[in-house]
Design a protein around this motif. Structure first.
Motif, short mmCIF file in Angstrom:
data_model
loop_
_atom_site.label_atom_id
_atom_site.label_comp_id
_atom_site.label_asym_id
_atom_site.label_seq_id
_atom_site.Cartn_x
_atom_site.Cartn_y
_atom_site.Cartn_z
N GLU A 136 4.61 -2.27 -20.90
CA GLU A 136 3.55 -1.60 -21.64
C GLU A 136 3.92 -1.69 -23.11
N THR A 137 3.00 -2.16 -23.93
CA THR A 137 3.26 -2.39 -25.34
C THR A 137 2.36 -1.52 -26.20
N ARG A 138 2.92 -1.00 -27.29
CA ARG A 138 2.11 -0.18 -28.19
C ARG A 138 2.64 -0.26 -29.61
N HIS A 139 1.72 -0.24 -30.56
CA HIS A 139 2.08 -0.02 -31.97
C HIS A 139 2.19 1.48 -32.16
N THR A 140 3.35 1.95 -32.59
CA THR A 140 3.57 3.39 -32.73
C THR A 140 4.53 3.66 -33.87
N SER A 152 5.39 6.18 -21.11
CA SER A 152 5.16 4.80 -20.67
C SER A 152 6.13 4.39 -19.57
N LEU A 153 7.40 4.75 -19.70
CA LEU A 153 8.35 4.42 -18.64
C LEU A 153 8.00 5.15 -17.35
N GLY A 154 7.49 6.39 -17.49
CA GLY A 154 7.06 7.12 -16.30
C GLY A 154 5.92 6.41 -15.59
N ARG A 155 4.94 5.94 -16.36
CA ARG A 155 3.82 5.21 -15.76
C ARG A 155 4.28 3.92 -15.08
N LEU A 156 5.17 3.20 -15.75
CA LEU A 156 5.63 1.93 -15.20
C LEU A 156 6.47 2.12 -13.95
N TYR A 174 12.16 -3.62 -29.14
CA TYR A 174 11.52 -3.43 -30.44
C TYR A 174 11.25 -4.80 -31.06
N HIS A 175 9.99 -5.23 -31.01
CA HIS A 175 9.62 -6.55 -31.52
C HIS A 175 9.53 -6.56 -33.04
N SER A 176 9.44 -5.40 -33.63
CA SER A 176 9.51 -5.23 -35.08
C SER A 176 9.94 -3.79 -35.34
N GLU A 177 10.27 -3.48 -36.57
CA GLU A 177 10.78 -2.15 -36.90
C GLU A 177 9.78 -1.06 -36.56
N VAL A 178 10.29 0.04 -36.00
CA VAL A 178 9.50 1.25 -35.80
C VAL A 178 10.08 2.33 -36.69
N SER A 179 9.28 2.80 -37.65
CA SER A 179 9.70 3.85 -38.59
C SER A 179 8.46 4.66 -38.93
N MET A 180 8.55 5.48 -39.98
CA MET A 180 7.36 6.22 -40.42
C MET A 180 6.41 5.33 -41.21
N GLU A 181 6.86 4.12 -41.57
CA GLU A 181 6.01 3.19 -42.30
C GLU A 181 5.63 1.95 -41.48
N SER A 182 6.41 1.65 -40.46
CA SER A 182 6.20 0.44 -39.66
C SER A 182 5.99 0.83 -38.20
N ASP A 183 4.99 0.21 -37.55
CA ASP A 183 4.61 0.64 -36.20
C ASP A 183 4.92 -0.38 -35.10
N GLY A 184 5.97 -1.18 -35.33
CA GLY A 184 6.45 -2.04 -34.26
C GLY A 184 5.70 -3.35 -34.15
N PRO A 185 5.35 -3.74 -32.88
CA PRO A 185 5.22 -2.91 -31.69
C PRO A 185 6.53 -2.72 -30.92
N ALA A 186 6.48 -1.71 -30.03
CA ALA A 186 7.55 -1.48 -29.06
C ALA A 186 7.02 -1.82 -27.67
N GLU A 187 7.93 -2.23 -26.80
CA GLU A 187 7.53 -2.64 -25.45
C GLU A 187 8.43 -1.96 -24.42
N ARG A 259 17.11 -3.62 -28.33
CA ARG A 259 16.54 -2.83 -27.23
C ARG A 259 17.38 -1.60 -26.94
N GLU A 260 16.76 -0.66 -26.25
CA GLU A 260 17.44 0.53 -25.74
C GLU A 260 17.30 0.51 -24.23
N ILE A 261 18.42 0.63 -23.52
CA ILE A 261 18.42 0.58 -22.05
C ILE A 261 18.74 1.97 -21.53
N TYR A 262 17.80 2.55 -20.78
CA TYR A 262 17.94 3.93 -20.31
C TYR A 262 18.37 3.93 -18.85
#
Length: 283
Positions: A136-140, A152-156, A174-187, A259-262
């Protein structure tokens, strides 16, 4: 004709201990309307019982409360208004606590103590085989990221039941930076057993979540293991930077996005329990 019981804006301002300019602003913002406005002169008049509301609005603005939330507080019943104020202030304290931690982190960087920060992390490598993942991918932005990751992990993981079950720890790329100015996307990614079933799921229902399926290639990861408390921002930034610094020392090149592996049960884990690997694919 103006009701003799009404106060001019000057008299009301003196009673409320506010300026006429502030009262005009509150009127313009819809927070405190005059009881009467003279159609000819445009003069504003107020009732004496509006003094308390005027003072309350002024004090709430001193808390930097957004105007929409001020309106909610002053319009609410007495106890509900108090609850809304408490909820707002809890948010403020949480934000300030995060900013305080960020300041300490930045002080370490600016004072040249980055090597000390990085030295707290043990870096290792691991070879991960190719795996089928539903995604599941989102700009956030950063403030929405933790809630989205959990949801998202719960849904998947629920969807994985239709795809042969979960075969390895879920992870977020993280396909691009996620910060308060940049919205990724994250997958968000959950490895599953049955590729054909995963593709059927994605074709049938995955689009609702910007979801899909792909084969994640075999990779070598450089990673460090962190606790639940360290997953919070900005502690997690130090973990990513520690891995990158180690990669540079070892002469390793990037081979994909970080990436972050949970690997642990987030809800059951304590603050100091290891729950996540912060990793970079390397070659």
């Amino acid at each position: 004709m103006v009701d003799e019981g009404l106060l001019t804006i000057g008299a009301f301002a003196a009673r409320a201990r506010l300026s006429a300019k502030a009262l005009r602003l509150y009127d313009r913002l819809g927070l405190l309307a005059p009881a009467h406005v003279d159609e000819v002169s445009g003069y504003r008049y107020y009732r004496a019982d509006q003094v308390e509301r005027a003072r309350l609005v002024a004090m709430l603005r001193r808390l930097d409360m957004p105007l929409a939330r001020i309106a909610e507080v002053v319009e609410a019943a007495e106890t509900e208004g108090a609850d809304r104020l408490a909820a707002y202030w809890a948010d403020v304290e949480a934000r300030v606590a995060g900013q305080r931690t960020l300041v300490e982190y930045l002080r370490g960087r600016l004072s040249g103590r980055s090597s000390e920060l990085y030295g707290k992390f043990e870096i290792e490598t691991v070879d991960v085989p190719a795996q089928v993942v539903i995604t599941e991918t989102r700009h956030t932005l950063a403030d929405e990221l933790p809630a989205w990751i959990g949801a998202s992990l719960g849904r998947l993981e629920v969807a994985a039941r239709e795809c042969g079950g979960v075969t390895a720890a879920p992870f977020v790329v993280y396909h691009s930076e996620v910060s308060m100015e940049s919205d990724g996307p994250a997958e968000s990614c959950v490895p599953v057993a049955d590729e054909a079933a995963a593709r059927a799921w994605a074709a049938g229902r995955g689009r609702r979540w910007e979801a899909g399926v792909r084969v994640e290639p075999a990779r070598r990861l450089a990673y460090t293991r962190i606790s639940k408390a360290q997953v919070a921002h900005p502690q997690i930034l130090a973990a990513f930077e520690a891995v990158e610094a180690w990669m540079e020392r070892e002469g390793l090149e990037y081979d994909g996005p970080c990436r972050e592996i949970y690997f642990a049960d987030w809800d059951a884990a304590g603050a100091e329990d290891p729950v996540c690997d912060v990793a970079f694919p390397v070659r």
